[in-house]
Design an enzyme around this catalytic site. Structure first.
Site, mmCIF file in Angstrom:
data_model
loop_
_atom_site.group_PDB
_atom_site.id
_atom_site.type_symbol
_atom_site.label_atom_id
_atom_site.label_comp_id
_atom_site.label_asym_id
_atom_site.label_seq_id
_atom_site.Cartn_x
_atom_site.Cartn_y
_atom_site.Cartn_z
ATOM 1 N N LYS A 134 0.107 4.238 -0.250
ATOM 2 C CA LYS A 134 -0.554 5.411 0.348
ATOM 3 C C LYS A 134 -0.335 6.647 -0.545
ATOM 4 O O LYS A 134 -0.283 6.496 -1.760
ATOM 5 C CB LYS A 134 -0.073 5.620 1.793
ATOM 6 C CG LYS A 134 -0.238 4.335 2.621
ATOM 7 C CD LYS A 134 -0.059 4.525 4.105
ATOM 8 C CE LYS A 134 -0.253 3.189 4.812
ATOM 9 N NZ LYS A 134 -0.159 3.293 6.267
ATOM 10 N N HIS B 59 -9.459 1.098 5.173
ATOM 11 C CA HIS B 59 -8.185 1.330 5.855
ATOM 12 C C HIS B 59 -8.434 2.292 7.025
ATOM 13 O O HIS B 59 -9.253 3.218 6.910
ATOM 14 C CB HIS B 59 -7.160 1.916 4.876
ATOM 15 C CG HIS B 59 -5.775 1.885 5.426
ATOM 16 N ND1 HIS B 59 -5.360 2.789 6.377
ATOM 17 C CD2 HIS B 59 -4.737 1.050 5.207
ATOM 18 C CE1 HIS B 59 -4.102 2.505 6.706
ATOM 19 N NE2 HIS B 59 -3.702 1.457 6.017
ATOM 20 N N ASN C 220 0.867 -1.179 0.000
ATOM 21 C CA ASN C 220 0.000 0.000 0.000
ATOM 22 C C ASN C 220 0.904 1.229 0.000
ATOM 23 O O ASN C 220 1.488 1.572 1.029
ATOM 24 C CB ASN C 220 -0.896 -0.040 1.246
ATOM 25 C CG ASN C 220 -1.760 1.197 1.380
ATOM 26 O OD1 ASN C 220 -1.810 2.029 0.462
ATOM 27 N ND2 ASN C 220 -2.443 1.325 2.504
ATOM 28 N N GLY D 57 2.639 2.526 10.803
ATOM 29 C CA GLY D 57 3.571 3.637 10.628
ATOM 30 C C GLY D 57 4.262 4.058 11.916
ATOM 31 O O GLY D 57 4.870 5.120 11.975
ATOM 32 N N SER E 64 3.590 -1.966 10.363
ATOM 33 C CA SER E 64 5.045 -2.041 10.541
ATOM 34 C C SER E 64 5.610 -3.429 10.242
ATOM 35 O O SER E 64 6.526 -3.893 10.925
ATOM 36 C CB SER E 64 5.435 -1.579 11.941
ATOM 37 O OG SER E 64 5.053 -0.228 12.127
ATOM 38 N N GLU F 170 -6.887 4.732 8.031
ATOM 39 C CA GLU F 170 -6.698 6.147 7.679
ATOM 40 C C GLU F 170 -7.943 6.708 7.005
ATOM 41 O O GLU F 170 -8.289 7.875 7.177
ATOM 42 C CB GLU F 170 -5.448 6.296 6.789
ATOM 43 C CG GLU F 170 -4.174 6.052 7.605
ATOM 44 C CD GLU F 170 -3.006 5.458 6.843
ATOM 45 O OE1 GLU F 170 -3.025 5.457 5.599
ATOM 46 O OE2 GLU F 170 -2.074 4.964 7.503
ATOM 47 N N GLU G 16 -5.164 -4.736 10.636
ATOM 48 C CA GLU G 16 -4.167 -3.692 10.837
ATOM 49 C C GLU G 16 -4.422 -2.999 12.161
ATOM 50 O O GLU G 16 -5.261 -2.081 12.228
ATOM 51 C CB GLU G 16 -4.237 -2.671 9.694
ATOM 52 C CG GLU G 16 -3.989 -3.286 8.328
ATOM 53 C CD GLU G 16 -3.388 -2.270 7.356
ATOM 54 O OE1 GLU G 16 -2.527 -2.682 6.583
ATOM 55 O OE2 GLU G 16 -3.748 -1.082 7.401
HETATM 56 P P1 13P Z 1 3.170 0.510 7.715
HETATM 57 O O1 13P Z 1 3.681 -0.792 7.137
HETATM 58 O O2 13P Z 1 3.877 1.702 7.187
HETATM 59 O O3 13P Z 1 3.080 0.450 9.200
HETATM 60 O O4 13P Z 1 1.659 0.667 7.182
HETATM 61 C C1 13P Z 1 0.801 -0.405 7.278
HETATM 62 C C2 13P Z 1 -0.428 -0.095 6.506
HETATM 63 O O5 13P Z 1 -1.186 0.785 6.869
HETATM 64 C C3 13P Z 1 -0.676 -0.836 5.265
HETATM 65 O O6 13P Z 1 -1.931 -0.583 4.756
#
Ligand code: 13P
Length: 252
Positions: A11, A98, A9, A176, A215, A100, A170
């Site tokens: 983003k 997601h 992803n 992150g 992560s 976010e 997640e």
């Molecule tokens: P990170 O791997 O940067 O923690 O992000 C995970 C994520 O949100 C994947 O959709």
């Protein structure tokens, strides 16, 4: 045997040119490796056409995913991108729900159900994200939160539709942040997710891929992927570096 999947992803990262380069690097590394996992990249909307073309030109088996889609089919919805537009650009998957999107754009389970239905009706596969926030885990409500994200959305589907869904767990506190769920914490939740799905769809739960995201990186992927109910990963930061992404894929 459940399908294994590693999805990147991206983003809101990379320019179109940087994304094209990253896609080429991933195709090159994917060709070099032997893996039974399906590899997916999910660039921003603006990159889908060029990255999709590269994936085809490079004759890679890397599949394309979008990071979101509209909750309506077409019409006067300024700024939205419909699932049919994504299908035309050869997207096979759409990431939905997601954290976010839930957190910053107010996406509720109700909206996500509309999106999932549109994605399934178009013949694409949703990657449906679930996961609890830190305070929810600390107050021991993580199972309840994840169960409601499943029940309010996936329970409304038919079993045959569920067969086309990928779930991603997640934990929001691990996204992150560099903090990863331990492999035991991941396995505990993944097994729980499968049980909740099985309560409604007993004959499909065993086939539903449940990916871990938060992560996940080359240093911890092997341990996470070794867990019985962890069928792969949804990778954020580490998917922006082709070598790291490839190392994660090779962790199976
Ligand atoms: P990170 O791997 O940067 O923690 O992000 C995970 C994520 O949100 C994947 O959709």
């Amino acid at each position: 045997m459940r399908k294994k999947i590693v999805a990147g992803n991206w983003k809101m990262n990379t320019t179109v040119a940087e994304g094209a380069l990253l896609a080429k690097q991933i195709c090159f590394l994917a060709r070099e490796m032997e893996t039974s996992a399906e590899i997916i990249v999910s660039p921003p909307f603006t990159h889908l056409e060029s990255v999709g073309r590269i994936l085809k030109e490079e004759k890679s088996h890397v599949a394309l995913a979008a990071q979101n889609c509209a909750s309506t089919e077409s019409g006067a919805y300024t700024g939205e991108v419909s699932v049919n537009m994504l299908k035309e650009l050869s997207c096979k998957y759409v990431i939905l729900g997601h954290s976010e999107r839930r957190e910053y754009y107010g996406e509720t389970n109700e909206i996500l159900l509309k999106k999932i239905n549109l994605v399934l009706a178009a013949g694409l596969h949703p990657i449906y994200c679930v996961g609890e926030k830190l305070e929810e885990r600390e107050s021991n409500r993580h199972f309840e939160v994840v169960a409601s994200q499943i029940k309010e959305v996936l329970y409304k589907l038919r079993g045959v539709e569920l067969a086309n869904v990928v779930v991603a767990y997640e934990p929001v506190w691990a996204i992150g942040t560099g903090k990863t769920a331990t492999s035991d914490q991941a396995e505990e939740m993944h097994a729980y997710i499968r049980r909740v799905i099985a309560d409604k769809f007993s004959s499909y739960a065993d086939q539903t891929p449940v990916l871990y995201g938060g992560s996940c990186k080359p240093s911890n992927a092997k341990e996470l992927f070794a867990m019985e109910n962890v069928d792969g990963g949804l990778i954020g930061g580490a998917s922006l570096i082709a070598q790291d992404f490839a190392a994660i894929i090779k962790s199976f």
